[in-house]
Design an enzyme around this catalytic site. Structure first.
Site, PDB file in Angstrom:
ATOM      1  N   HIS A   1       0.738  -1.285   0.167  1.00  0.00           N
ATOM      2  CA  HIS A   1       0.098   0.104   0.080  1.00  0.00           C
ATOM      3  C   HIS A   1       0.845   1.360   0.013  1.00  0.00           C
ATOM      4  CE1 HIS A   1      -0.240   1.187   4.577  1.00  0.00           C
ATOM      5  NE2 HIS A   1       0.967   0.577   4.268  1.00  0.00           N
TER       6      HIS A   1
ATOM      7  N   CYS B   1       6.218   6.060   4.098  1.00  0.00           N
ATOM      8  CA  CYS B   1       5.080   5.284   3.644  1.00  0.00           C
ATOM      9  C   CYS B   1       4.353   6.246   2.670  1.00  0.00           C
ATOM     10  CB  CYS B   1       4.144   5.215   5.054  1.00  0.00           C
ATOM     11  SG  CYS B   1       5.023   4.148   6.142  1.00  0.00           S
TER      12      CYS B   1
ATOM     13  N   HIS C   1       5.073   0.604  -0.565  1.00  0.00           N
ATOM     14  CA  HIS C   1       5.827  -0.515   0.160  1.00  0.00           C
ATOM     15  C   HIS C   1       4.859  -1.587   0.810  1.00  0.00           C
ATOM     16  CE1 HIS C   1       3.757   2.157   3.059  1.00  0.00           C
ATOM     17  NE2 HIS C   1       4.145   1.296   4.047  1.00  0.00           N
TER      18      HIS C   1
ATOM     19  N   HIS D   1       3.745  -4.957   3.782  1.00  0.00           N
ATOM     20  CA  HIS D   1       4.024  -5.302   5.309  1.00  0.00           C
ATOM     21  C   HIS D   1       3.375  -6.591   5.225  1.00  0.00           C
ATOM     22  CE1 HIS D   1       4.285  -1.250   6.930  1.00  0.00           C
ATOM     23  NE2 HIS D   1       3.412  -0.737   6.039  1.00  0.00           N
TER      24      HIS D   1
ATOM     25  N   HIS E   1      -1.280 -10.557  -0.398  1.00  0.00           N
ATOM     26  CA  HIS E   1      -0.575 -10.341  -1.724  1.00  0.00           C
ATOM     27  C   HIS E   1      -1.572  -9.442  -2.445  1.00  0.00           C
ATOM     28  CE1 HIS E   1       1.961 -13.460   0.077  1.00  0.00           C
ATOM     29  NE2 HIS E   1       3.006 -12.976  -0.873  1.00  0.00           N
TER      30      HIS E   1
ATOM     31  N   GLU F   1       1.113  -3.804  11.958  1.00  0.00           N
ATOM     32  CA  GLU F   1       1.577  -3.444  10.754  1.00  0.00           C
ATOM     33  C   GLU F   1       3.267  -4.010  10.444  1.00  0.00           C
ATOM     34  OE1 GLU F   1       0.380   0.213   8.514  1.00  0.00           O
ATOM     35  OE2 GLU F   1       2.387   0.918   9.263  1.00  0.00           O
TER      36      GLU F   1
END
Length: 154
Positions: free
Chosen positions: A40, A49, A53, A55, A92, A139
């Site tokens: 996201h 952010c 990127h 997580h 994913h 996160e």
């Protein structure tokens, strides 16, 4: 430590009666953890952010009263509901594309996840015995956003 073979395996109706299965009438927190990997980026944010990127998110959920067998909710049911409603939809994936229009912060996501799980519990008839008392979405291994039922009902 030595291993001891049981002399006899309990048989319901003979060694233990159905009304003896439920030991208490307390609310018990039953938790299962799930992980999913997603990408996201954040809007209106000046920091790393704002770039695309990913997580490895970790999600932890729910609680309720025990039934006549002494069970709150089977871990298999927790897994099925959460997998269908959350993990399979987000794993994913590019969150900005699959979530409703929102900034894909952990704070926004944990509320959406709570709503999705609450809707599933309602549709499957688990409510009011099973409740989501607390939901946490990590996160990173050290950072999470969380909500409680009291927060969501306020």
């Amino acid at each position: 430590m030595s291993f001891q073979i049981p002399n006899k395996v309990q048989i319901i109706g003979q060694d233990i009666q159905p009304d003896q299965l439920k030991y208490h009438d307390k609310v018990v927190q039953v938790s299962k953890e799930f992980t999913f990997d997603s990408a996201h980026h954040l809007h209106c944010y000046e920091g790393k952010c704002k770039n695309l990127h990913g997580h490895t998110y970790k999600l932890q959920i729910m609680s309720g009263k025990v039934d006549e067998r002494g069970l709150t909710i089977d871990f298999t049911d927790m897994k099925r509901i959460t997998k269908e409603r959350i993990v399979d939809r987000l794993d994913h994936r590019y969150l900005n594309e699959v979530l409703p229009l929102m900034n894909t912060t952990a704070e926004n996501m944990v509320v959406w996840i709570y709503e999705q799980l609450q809707q599933a519990l309602q549709e499957e008839g688990w409510l009011p015995r099973i409740q989501i008392d607390e939901l946490r979405l990590w996160e990173t291994p050290t950072s999470y956003a969380g909500v409680t039922r009291q927060m969501m009902e306020a």
